[in-house]
Design a protein around this motif. Structure first.
Motif, PDB file in Angstrom:
ATOM      1  N   PRO A  15       0.814  -1.222   0.000  1.00  0.00           N
ATOM      2  CA  PRO A  15       0.000   0.000   0.000  1.00  0.00           C
ATOM      3  C   PRO A  15       0.844   1.268   0.000  1.00  0.00           C
ATOM      4  CG  PRO A  15      -0.094  -1.090   2.149  1.00  0.00           C
ATOM      5  CD  PRO A  15       0.558  -2.034   1.203  1.00  0.00           C
ATOM      6  N   MET A  16       2.023   1.210   0.617  1.00  0.00           N
ATOM      7  CA  MET A  16       2.911   2.372   0.600  1.00  0.00           C
ATOM      8  C   MET A  16       3.437   2.630  -0.810  1.00  0.00           C
ATOM      9  SD  MET A  16       5.008   1.607   4.134  1.00  0.00           S
ATOM     10  CE  MET A  16       6.040   3.051   3.961  1.00  0.00           C
ATOM     11  N   ALA A  17       3.613   1.540  -1.597  1.00  0.00           N
ATOM     12  CA  ALA A  17       4.072   1.687  -2.976  1.00  0.00           C
ATOM     13  C   ALA A  17       3.007   2.366  -3.830  1.00  0.00           C
ATOM     14  CB  ALA A  17       4.420   0.326  -3.560  1.00  0.00           C
ATOM     15  N   PHE A  18       1.743   2.169  -3.487  1.00  0.00           N
ATOM     16  CA  PHE A  18       0.668   2.846  -4.219  1.00  0.00           C
ATOM     17  C   PHE A  18       0.631   4.341  -3.861  1.00  0.00           C
ATOM     18  CE2 PHE A  18      -3.730   4.404  -4.423  1.00  0.00           C
ATOM     19  CZ  PHE A  18      -3.957   4.237  -5.788  1.00  0.00           C
ATOM     20  N   ILE A  19       0.791   4.621  -2.564  1.00  0.00           N
ATOM     21  CA  ILE A  19       0.768   6.015  -2.104  1.00  0.00           C
ATOM     22  C   ILE A  19       2.009   6.763  -2.606  1.00  0.00           C
ATOM     23  CG2 ILE A  19       0.798   7.502  -0.066  1.00  0.00           C
ATOM     24  CD1 ILE A  19      -0.672   5.198   1.408  1.00  0.00           C
ATOM     25  N   SER A  20       3.165   6.095  -2.534  1.00  0.00           N
ATOM     26  CA  SER A  20       4.421   6.686  -2.986  1.00  0.00           C
ATOM     27  C   SER A  20       5.112   5.703  -3.932  1.00  0.00           C
ATOM     28  CB  SER A  20       5.336   7.004  -1.801  1.00  0.00           C
ATOM     29  OG  SER A  20       6.594   7.464  -2.242  1.00  0.00           O
ATOM     30  N   PRO A  21       4.833   5.765  -5.220  1.00  0.00           N
ATOM     31  CA  PRO A  21       5.409   4.801  -6.166  1.00  0.00           C
ATOM     32  C   PRO A  21       6.930   4.798  -6.178  1.00  0.00           C
ATOM     33  CG  PRO A  21       3.616   6.030  -7.185  1.00  0.00           C
ATOM     34  CD  PRO A  21       3.897   6.687  -5.876  1.00  0.00           C
ATOM     35  N   THR A  57       2.836  -0.189  -7.454  1.00  0.00           N
ATOM     36  CA  THR A  57       3.751   0.848  -7.934  1.00  0.00           C
ATOM     37  C   THR A  57       3.286   1.376  -9.285  1.00  0.00           C
ATOM     38  OG1 THR A  57       5.619  -0.155  -6.760  1.00  0.00           O
ATOM     39  CG2 THR A  57       6.141   1.372  -8.550  1.00  0.00           C
ATOM     40  N   LEU A  58       2.933   0.475 -10.178  1.00  0.00           N
ATOM     41  CA  LEU A  58       2.446   0.881 -11.506  1.00  0.00           C
ATOM     42  C   LEU A  58       1.153   1.681 -11.391  1.00  0.00           C
ATOM     43  CD1 LEU A  58       3.113  -2.430 -13.474  1.00  0.00           C
ATOM     44  CD2 LEU A  58       4.326  -0.253 -13.734  1.00  0.00           C
ATOM     45  N   ALA A  59       0.252   1.212 -10.511  1.00  0.00           N
ATOM     46  CA  ALA A  59      -1.023   1.928 -10.337  1.00  0.00           C
ATOM     47  C   ALA A  59      -0.782   3.324  -9.758  1.00  0.00           C
ATOM     48  CB  ALA A  59      -1.948   1.122  -9.437  1.00  0.00           C
ATOM     49  N   GLY A  60       0.096   3.419  -8.781  1.00  0.00           N
ATOM     50  CA  GLY A  60       0.362   4.705  -8.162  1.00  0.00           C
ATOM     51  C   GLY A  60       1.096   5.676  -9.071  1.00  0.00           C
ATOM     52  N   THR A  61       1.821   5.149 -10.043  1.00  0.00           N
ATOM     53  CA  THR A  61       2.557   5.998 -10.979  1.00  0.00           C
ATOM     54  C   THR A  61       1.623   6.906 -11.774  1.00  0.00           C
ATOM     55  OG1 THR A  61       4.311   4.331 -11.177  1.00  0.00           O
ATOM     56  CG2 THR A  61       4.189   5.975 -12.929  1.00  0.00           C
ATOM     57  N   LEU A  62       0.409   6.442 -12.003  1.00  0.00           N
ATOM     58  CA  LEU A  62      -0.561   7.240 -12.764  1.00  0.00           C
ATOM     59  C   LEU A  62      -0.866   8.568 -12.085  1.00  0.00           C
ATOM     60  CD1 LEU A  62      -3.076   4.386 -13.705  1.00  0.00           C
ATOM     61  CD2 LEU A  62      -1.294   5.392 -15.164  1.00  0.00           C
TER      62      LEU A  62
END
Length: 441
Positions: A15-21, A57-62
């Protein structure tokens, strides 16, 4: 217990990777190079930990802040090379004689595509010099800790056993592990120069010594060549060449004193030009790869053609067929030639050349522009890392090595950040400092 610790870290990081890719990029690099799940022997050992991090990570990059001007020469070449991989994989499906390795080629394309996808994510998300620094520190921390364990093992056992990388990874083979370690030595060297905290500088230097010991402990002859190239390049760039020569001498004393006769015999046969079965197989594979490329000059035979027992032996000279077993390409250059044709090899070589040229250009500019002074050490470390890859990789089939593509990403990021620095910072023209002028060459 190890399994639960590794999986807890990974799932808490998702979840942290989504918040901060960008955090996801760091964790992905740690997983790729340190491979903590390979230290566990239960459910975590074969768990797809990289996928758990890559997806958020990919999702958060958007939604994350990104580098938007990323279209350098290297970016375009990297994208073109990726497209060419996809084309050659499609092409071999239309050639009946290649049907035996179509499925393997498809799996290989998928694996390489994952690496290149995260490469482009890295280019997008590393949008400051601080983030670039932290990424390099994560890379050297991953290899440094592994090298520390390996070096202690090597010294403790009196150099009786070869050092290998983590099982089931790009680094498993002793030659591949030596290649990766050689590519990281320049990072240790130059980061130890630039870090302000004394404890961190000392830690980095101790880790670098462990890395060098680990390269020796792999018993890799290609690794020894790569290590020699790296040491000579770093010595040429060192500010204190006399001290550097003393350290090289101390390293030679260590090699003579602590290596076994088995290690010395293996290296002596190599340095005296005596070819054993392994070296002979390399020459045979290179010659066969050339023969294959002459029949399929544009596309080659696609991924994994070297290990297709129904195709590749046809291109081995008749006199060598009785002695040639099942081998890989044994060279990044012949791998590209045989698998991707002259087009793929050309793109690959041009990518290497432009990366090198960009680093030289950046360093020359930075030596006269104080706004870019911070970039000088990065240009040097990545330049020597490329030299290690090109020299050591000449005898290894690692044209799709994930560490190489991450270094390419770092070079692109460095170029993009320097361009942005010049656009945004007010221009001043003081005389270049002695230090920057000295390293501009």
């Amino acid at each position: 217990m190890r399994d639960y610790i590794v999986l807890a870290i990974v799932f808490l990081s998702a979840p942290m990777a989504f918040i901060s890719p960008y955090y996801g990029v760091l964790v992905w690099s740690w997983l790729a190079y340190f491979n903590p799940h390979r230290y566990a022997w239960g459910i975590a050992h074969d768990f797809p930990v990289a996928v758990v991090i890559a997806i958020p990570t990919l999702a958060g990059t958007l939604f994350a802040p990104k580098n938007h001007r990323i279209f350098t020469r290297e970016t375009i070449l990297l994208a073109t090379l990726w497209a060419w991989f996809a084309f050659t994989t499609y092409y071999i499906t239309t050639v009946p004689s290649f049907s035996g390795h179509v499925q393997d080629a498809s799996f290989h394309l998928e694996a390489v595509s994952k690496i290149l996808l995260m490469t482009f994510v890295t280019i997008l998300l590393v949008n400051s010099s601080g983030k670039l620094r932290l990424l390099v520190l994560v890379i050297i921390a991953s290899f440094g800790l592994r090298a520390l364990v390996a070096a202690v093992f090597f010294v403790k056992t009196g150099g009786q056993f070869r050092i290998y990388g983590p099982e089931g990874t790009f680094l498993e083979d002793n030659n591949d592990f030596a290649l990766a370690l050689n590519m990281t030595i320049p990072m240790f060297f130059f980061m130890a120069r630039t870090e302000s905290a004394k404890w961190l500088r000392v830690t980095i230097r101790v880790s670098m010594v462990c890395v060098v010991i680990s390269v020796v402990g792999t018993f890799s002859r290609g690794g020894l060549v790569g290590l020699t190239v790296v040491v000579m390049a770093l010595l040429a760039k060192s500010r204190q060449k006399f001290i550097g020569l003393l350290l090289v001498g101390a390293g030679l004393v260590f090699v003579v004193t602590f290596t076994t006769m088995q290690w010395k015999d293996r290296m002596n046969s190599f340095t005296h030009g005596q070819l054993d079965e392994s070296a002979e197989s390399r020459l045979i594979a290179w010659k066969a790869g050339w023969n294959l490329a002459k029949d399929y000059p544009f596309t080659g035979g696609g991924f994994d053609v070297y290990t297709d027992s129904a195709v590749f032996p046809q291109y081995v000279d008749t006199v060598d067929r009785s002695t040639y077993g099942q081998h890989g390409p044994h060279s990044i250059y012949f791998q590209m030639l045989g698998e991707q044709g002259f087009v793929g090899l050309g793109l690959f070589i041009v990518l290497l050349a432009t990366c090198y040229a960009s680093l030289r250009k950046l360093r020359r500019r930075a030596s006269f522009d104080p706004r870019l002074g911070w970039a000088v050490s990065y240009t040097q470390m990545f330049e020597v890392s490329l030299l290690a890859y090109m020299a050591n990789g000449a005898t290894l089939g690692r044209a799709y090595f994930d560490l190489f593509y991450e270094i390419v990403a770092c070079i692109i990021v460095l170029d993009v950040l320097c361009q942005r620095e010049v656009r945004m910072a007010p221009e001043t023209q003081p005389a270049p400092s002695e230090e920057l002028a000295a390293v501009a060459s």
